[in-house]
Structure formats: C-alpha cells, structure tokens
Scaffold this active site. Structure first.
Site, PDB file in Angstrom:
ATOM      1  N   THR A   1       0.847  -1.193   0.000  1.00 19.67           N
ATOM      2  CA  THR A   1       0.000   0.000   0.000  1.00 19.67           C
ATOM      3  C   THR A   1       0.886   1.248   0.000  1.00 19.67           C
ATOM      4  OG1 THR A   1      -0.147   0.401   2.395  1.00 19.67           O
ATOM      5  CG2 THR A   1      -1.634  -1.272   1.472  1.00 19.67           C
ATOM      6  N   ARG A   2       0.217   2.413   0.081  1.00 18.97           N
ATOM      7  CA  ARG A   2       0.938   3.685   0.167  1.00 18.97           C
ATOM      8  C   ARG A   2       1.164   4.112   1.624  1.00 18.97           C
ATOM      9  NH1 ARG A   2      -0.142   9.269  -0.324  1.00 18.97           N
ATOM     10  NH2 ARG A   2      -2.368   8.857  -0.107  1.00 18.97           N
ATOM     11  N   LYS A   3       0.832   3.244   2.573  1.00 20.35           N
ATOM     12  CA  LYS A   3       1.001   3.557   3.997  1.00 20.35           C
ATOM     13  C   LYS A   3       2.453   3.313   4.408  1.00 20.35           C
ATOM     14  CE  LYS A   3      -3.780   2.270   5.036  1.00 20.35           C
ATOM     15  NZ  LYS A   3      -4.656   1.307   5.742  1.00 20.35           N
ATOM     16  N   THR A   4       3.343   4.049   3.774  1.00 17.90           N
ATOM     17  CA  THR A   4       4.772   3.882   4.008  1.00 17.90           C
ATOM     18  C   THR A   4       5.301   4.988   4.917  1.00 17.90           C
ATOM     19  OG1 THR A   4       5.119   5.065   1.927  1.00 17.90           O
ATOM     20  CG2 THR A   4       5.190   2.661   1.837  1.00 17.90           C
TER      21      THR A   4
ATOM     22  N   HIS B   1       4.525  -4.150   5.259  1.00 17.34           N
ATOM     23  CA  HIS B   1       5.511  -3.091   5.505  1.00 17.34           C
ATOM     24  C   HIS B   1       5.270  -2.278   6.774  1.00 17.34           C
ATOM     25  CE1 HIS B   1       2.654  -0.167   3.660  1.00 17.34           C
ATOM     26  NE2 HIS B   1       2.387  -1.160   2.827  1.00 17.34           N
TER      27      HIS B   1
END
Length: 291
Positions: free
Chosen positions: A136-139, A276
């Site tokens: 996902t973009r939850k980095t 992640h």
C-alpha cells in the site's frame, strides 16, 4: 529478477536520499571516528536472522559516498539462514563506521519487507490464488523508496507509488463531491486516458455505480470473508458481458494469519499494509575483522 535488475528502476536523483541520511547521522563532529582514524580495514556483514536479502543498491551507495567498497556474497532476492556472511566491506575504518548504522537500518527494514512479502505471496500461491498481491501507500515518510523496493524484491506489487501515479477516490473524496459518479467524472476531466481511476466502495450497490461511471479498479474495502466472496462473485457475473472492463481489489484488515480465508480468484488484487507496517526486521551486523 528474471526481466532485469531492480536497481535500474531507481531515478537519477535517488542518491541524494543517501546523502541526506549521512548528513542526518553526522551533523557536526564525528567523535568516534576520531578515535579509530582512517587506516584501511575490512568488515564482514552478517545476516543474523533468517530472511530475504533486499536493499543492496542503498548499502552500495552509502559506502560508495564514504569511499568504501562492498563485495556481496549473496545475490539480492536470495534467502539465507543465520549466521550467514552476506558481504565484505573495505575502506578507511572511520568511514566504515560512519556508514555502519545507516546501512544496517536500511538493509534490515528493506529485507524485512522483502521477507514478509515473499512469505505471504508463497502462502497465497499455495492456497491456489493466481492474482496480484500488493502493498500500500502507507509507508514511512522519507523512506518510501526503500520500502517499495523491498516489496518488489519480495515478489509482490508495489501498488501506487504516490498521489500522481493513480487516482484513488476514497470515502472522503466521494463525500466531498456528493456521489461516486460525480467524483469519477471530476477525476476523468483532468486525469486523461493514461491515469487509472480506482474507487473505494463498501457495498455491492456502490461497486455497481463505480463500474457504471467508468472506474478502472473497484476496491472492496473492509468486507468480511463471506461478504467479500459473495460480492466479488456477483460483480464478475453481473458485468462479464458488458462494455465495462474493471479489476476488483480487496483491502482492509488482510494479514498473514487470515489471508487464506479471504482468498478468491474473483478478486484480482489483494493489497495489505501488513507487509511493511510493523514488519519484523531482518537482523544484520557489521564486524571489523580482528587483527
């Protein structure tokens, strides 16, 4: 890496990130470096917990900027068991220590993400799933490049890299615009033919509206396992002979422990931040050879 080298994907400016890491860690005086000096030394990079090696270009660049050389004894993407001699680093001892913690941090996180990604993908394939597993973009802000790279090495899809990569219309976009159709129409007016539009929905009726309005991807968000399978099956059956082409994505609450219960090949993409966020890092250490 059958089709090429992942390091070749990195943009020309990515090395500036490494420079900033080095600046952050030594903003003024290097007191420990004063103690050891700049005699030539050799250090061994050890893998101390099981994992998949990922993050090689970042480690290479860290030590290159410090005038050191890295010789790898494993290829990126290879698995190893502890304790394993992963690489040898040579250079001025002060410079080895300047790069040590930054290199270990980047390697540990990138390898941890690759390890978890590979493990979840293996489990999905063993359960008979043939579609896409994605992150996902939850980095972590400022560390996205490393984390997305780890997903690639682990064999899964990175999902969109940023807000410019794809339009994703979530509940707040839809609430602000008044309807799914209005939000998609507005997005299409500026995104053009080359940018895909994904819409997050929480019901079959919302999914129907998104498909009718021209969404490229419909995300079934936070469905339970039985609801997900029923909805995805109904949508694929209902729209299979229509002019509308779309993919179905499942997201929300997917973990390694519950993955098997969610899987169905009516879903094209399963995305999860569990590969992640809060992932277990792989343990590495760098030891200077004793004289």
């Amino acid at each position: 890496m059958a089709h090429g080298t992942y390091a070749h994907l990195l943009s020309p400016g990515w090395r500036n990130i490494v420079t900033e890491w080095l600046k952050e860690d030594t903003p003024a005086f290097d007191f420990g470096g004063f103690v050891v000096g700049e005699g030539e030394e050799r250090a061994v990079l050890l893998g101390k917990s099981p994992g998949v090696l990922a993050g090689v270009p970042f480690v290479d660049e860290i030590f290159l900027q410090l005038g050191c050389k890295v010789e790898w004894h494993l290829a990126e993407g290879e698995s190893f068991e502890p304790v394993h001699k992963v690489a040898t680093v040579t250079g001025p001892v002060r410079h080895l220590l300047l790069g040590e913690r930054i290199a270990l941090n980047a390697l540990a996180r990138c390898s941890g993400i690759a390890t978890k990604s590979a493990r979840m993908l293996k489990a999905a394939r063993a359960a008979g799933y043939t579609g896409i597993l994605a992150g996902t973009r939850k980095t972590t802000p400022g560390f996205r490049l490393v984390e997305k790279y780890g997903m690639l090495v682990g064999g899964i899809d990175m999902h969109r890299n940023d807000l410019s990569s794809m339009v994703m219309l979530k509940d707040n976009h839809i609430a602000s615009k008044g309807s799914i159709t209005n939000a998609i129409t507005a997005a299409k007016s500026v995104a053009g033919f080359s940018v895909k539009i994904e819409v997050e929905v929480s019901s079959e009726a919302d999914a129907d509206e998104a498909i009718e309005a021209g969404a490229d991807i419909v995300m079934l968000d936070n469905f339970d396992t039985s609801g997900l399978k029923a909805c995805s099956r109904a949508l694929k059956s209902k729209w299979q002979d229509s002019k509308h082409s779309f993919l179905l994505e499942c997201s929300g609450g997917l973990t390694e422990s519950n993955l098997d219960g969610y899987l169905t090949n009516d879903i094209d993409i399963y995305s999860t931040s569990s590969v992640h966020q809060s992932v277990q890092h792989v343990d590495f250490s760098l030891k200077i050879a004793k004289k």
